[in-house]
Design a protein around this motif. Structure first.
Motif, mmCIF file in Angstrom:
data_model
loop_
_atom_site.group_PDB
_atom_site.id
_atom_site.type_symbol
_atom_site.label_atom_id
_atom_site.label_comp_id
_atom_site.label_asym_id
_atom_site.label_seq_id
_atom_site.Cartn_x
_atom_site.Cartn_y
_atom_site.Cartn_z
ATOM 1 N N TRP A 141 -49.731 -142.011 21.831
ATOM 2 C CA TRP A 141 -49.776 -143.394 21.389
ATOM 3 C C TRP A 141 -50.818 -144.209 22.146
ATOM 4 O O TRP A 141 -51.393 -145.146 21.599
ATOM 5 C CB TRP A 141 -48.412 -144.054 21.567
ATOM 6 C CG TRP A 141 -47.353 -143.441 20.705
ATOM 7 C CD1 TRP A 141 -46.469 -142.489 21.044
ATOM 8 C CD2 TRP A 141 -47.099 -143.762 19.351
ATOM 9 N NE1 TRP A 141 -45.659 -142.179 19.995
ATOM 10 C CE2 TRP A 141 -46.021 -142.947 18.924
ATOM 11 C CE3 TRP A 141 -47.664 -144.654 18.418
ATOM 12 C CZ2 TRP A 141 -45.492 -143.015 17.643
ATOM 13 C CZ3 TRP A 141 -47.130 -144.726 17.158
ATOM 14 C CH2 TRP A 141 -46.056 -143.887 16.762
ATOM 15 N N ILE A 142 -51.055 -143.836 23.411
ATOM 16 C CA ILE A 142 -51.961 -144.659 24.209
ATOM 17 C C ILE A 142 -53.280 -143.920 24.463
ATOM 18 O O ILE A 142 -54.350 -144.421 24.116
ATOM 19 C CB ILE A 142 -51.294 -145.048 25.552
ATOM 20 C CG1 ILE A 142 -50.005 -145.841 25.285
ATOM 21 C CG2 ILE A 142 -52.253 -145.873 26.424
ATOM 22 C CD1 ILE A 142 -49.211 -146.164 26.546
ATOM 23 N N THR A 180 -59.207 -130.951 27.076
ATOM 24 C CA THR A 180 -58.841 -132.264 27.584
ATOM 25 C C THR A 180 -59.520 -133.361 26.765
ATOM 26 O O THR A 180 -60.733 -133.292 26.493
ATOM 27 C CB THR A 180 -59.234 -132.396 29.065
ATOM 28 O OG1 THR A 180 -58.628 -131.332 29.814
ATOM 29 C CG2 THR A 180 -58.790 -133.733 29.633
ATOM 30 N N ASP A 181 -58.691 -134.318 26.351
ATOM 31 C CA ASP A 181 -59.142 -135.430 25.518
ATOM 32 C C ASP A 181 -59.765 -134.935 24.209
ATOM 33 O O ASP A 181 -60.661 -135.579 23.641
ATOM 34 C CB ASP A 181 -60.156 -136.328 26.267
ATOM 35 C CG ASP A 181 -59.528 -137.048 27.461
ATOM 36 O OD1 ASP A 181 -58.285 -137.265 27.426
ATOM 37 O OD2 ASP A 181 -60.256 -137.339 28.428
ATOM 38 N N GLY A 182 -59.281 -133.785 23.736
ATOM 39 C CA GLY A 182 -59.796 -133.251 22.476
ATOM 40 C C GLY A 182 -59.405 -134.082 21.277
ATOM 41 O O GLY A 182 -60.108 -134.074 20.250
ATOM 42 N N GLY A 183 -58.270 -134.796 21.378
ATOM 43 C CA GLY A 183 -57.857 -135.675 20.304
ATOM 44 C C GLY A 183 -57.516 -134.903 19.030
ATOM 45 O O GLY A 183 -56.852 -133.861 19.039
ATOM 46 N N LYS A 184 -58.033 -135.348 17.895
ATOM 47 C CA LYS A 184 -57.746 -134.736 16.599
ATOM 48 C C LYS A 184 -58.710 -133.595 16.243
ATOM 49 O O LYS A 184 -58.406 -132.816 15.339
ATOM 50 C CB LYS A 184 -57.809 -135.799 15.501
ATOM 51 C CG LYS A 184 -56.749 -136.877 15.635
ATOM 52 C CD LYS A 184 -56.849 -137.862 14.476
ATOM 53 C CE LYS A 184 -55.759 -138.919 14.576
ATOM 54 N NZ LYS A 184 -55.811 -139.887 13.437
ATOM 55 N N ASN A 185 -59.832 -133.529 16.934
ATOM 56 C CA ASN A 185 -60.841 -132.509 16.604
ATOM 57 C C ASN A 185 -61.277 -131.752 17.862
ATOM 58 O O ASN A 185 -62.428 -131.888 18.305
ATOM 59 C CB ASN A 185 -62.056 -133.173 15.943
ATOM 60 C CG ASN A 185 -61.674 -133.940 14.679
ATOM 61 O OD1 ASN A 185 -61.269 -133.340 13.683
ATOM 62 N ND2 ASN A 185 -61.814 -135.261 14.723
ATOM 63 N N PRO A 186 -60.414 -130.972 18.434
ATOM 64 C CA PRO A 186 -60.777 -130.259 19.667
ATOM 65 C C PRO A 186 -61.658 -129.041 19.353
ATOM 66 O O PRO A 186 -61.693 -128.537 18.240
ATOM 67 C CB PRO A 186 -59.427 -129.813 20.223
ATOM 68 C CG PRO A 186 -58.572 -129.650 19.017
ATOM 69 C CD PRO A 186 -59.019 -130.704 18.037
ATOM 70 N N THR A 187 -62.360 -128.577 20.375
ATOM 71 C CA THR A 187 -63.214 -127.385 20.282
ATOM 72 C C THR A 187 -62.808 -126.411 21.387
ATOM 73 O O THR A 187 -62.663 -126.812 22.554
ATOM 74 C CB THR A 187 -64.694 -127.755 20.433
ATOM 75 O OG1 THR A 187 -65.045 -128.687 19.405
ATOM 76 C CG2 THR A 187 -65.562 -126.525 20.304
ATOM 77 N N PHE A 188 -62.690 -125.117 20.995
ATOM 78 C CA PHE A 188 -62.238 -124.105 21.961
ATOM 79 C C PHE A 188 -63.274 -122.977 22.133
ATOM 80 O O PHE A 188 -63.659 -122.661 23.252
ATOM 81 C CB PHE A 188 -60.891 -123.521 21.517
ATOM 82 C CG PHE A 188 -59.819 -124.547 21.343
ATOM 83 C CD1 PHE A 188 -59.158 -125.085 22.439
ATOM 84 C CD2 PHE A 188 -59.469 -125.012 20.082
ATOM 85 C CE1 PHE A 188 -58.170 -126.037 22.292
ATOM 86 C CE2 PHE A 188 -58.479 -125.961 19.920
ATOM 87 C CZ PHE A 188 -57.826 -126.482 21.029
#
Length: 222
Positions: A26-27, A49-57
């Motif tokens: 939420w924040i 970290t801080d990948g949000g909705k579109n992370p990359t691995f």
């Protein structure tokens, strides 16, 4: 087409990243990671970290295939420091394409526990033995339209179109038959053993039966 003979062969799975993932924060921005499970073997990517909705691995794992098992499970989580990790979504990964063609680059949908859409995850899978099996099957049969070799071609040659006029060797001369050891005996004349028999004279009238008519026995007819 059914794929068999995969037992013990390696399957490479690269987790590329996620798109439009459900946001559980939420924040701040969420920190996603992916878990891939197949046949009891489970691998986990690093946390983006801080990948949000579109992370990359961009992480690759190698699984050992099991005969008859044609799907794996993928799940995406949000890593938390002070509380339990948040579940984002999961999905089923079907392996038919990669096992039959050797390669699959696709995006798979994720769902929440209630069946709602939770984003997508992209996987690149590679199966090296698929090409070897296809090559082996192709070499086992002749190509369509190719001439089929005949078995007698290696043993019999083309007959000559013309025969020579004379034989290379003269025909052998047959020797005359050997003379007889004993000369044949002449056949005797028929008269020497069988004298000719005179033909009997024609029969004469019998003296015991006088010629008729017979008087006194058969009266004459008038």
């Amino acid at each position: 087409m059914s794929v068999s003979g995969i037992q013990g062969h390696p399957l490479e799975v690269t987790v590329v990243g996620g798109t439009r993932l459900k946001d559980t924060e939420w924040i701040s921005r969420q920190d996603p990671y992916v878990c891939v499970e197949y046949g009891g073997n489970k691998f986990r990517t690093r946390t983006c970290t801080d990948g949000g909705k579109n992370p990359t691995f961009q992480e690759k794992f190698v699984f050992t295939l099991i005969e008859g098992l044609r799907e794996m499970t993928v799940a995406v989580w949000n890593s938390n420091t002070l509380t339990y990790d948040d579940f984002i979504g999961s999905g089923k990964i079907h392996l038919h394409k990669v096992l039959s063609q050797g390669f699959d680059d696709a995006t798979w949908s994720l769902q929440t526990n209630t069946g709602r859409y939770a984003g997508e995850v992209r996987l690149i899978m590679h199966y090296a033995n698929a090409k070897r099996a296809a090559t082996g099957y192709a070499n086992s049969a002749p190509r369509y339209g190719a001439p089929v070799p005949q078995a007698h071609g290696a043993y019999y040659s083309q007959p000559p179109t013309a025969y020579p006029g004379s034989f290379p060797y003269p025909p052998p001369a047959y020797p005359p038959p050997p003379p007889a050891a004993y000369p044949p005996a002449p056949y005797p004349a028929p008269s020497a053993y069988y004298p000719p028999q005179p033909y009997p004279s024609p029969p004469q009238a019998s003296a015991y039966y006088p010629p008729g008519p017979f008087p006194g026995i058969y009266p004459p007819h008038y």
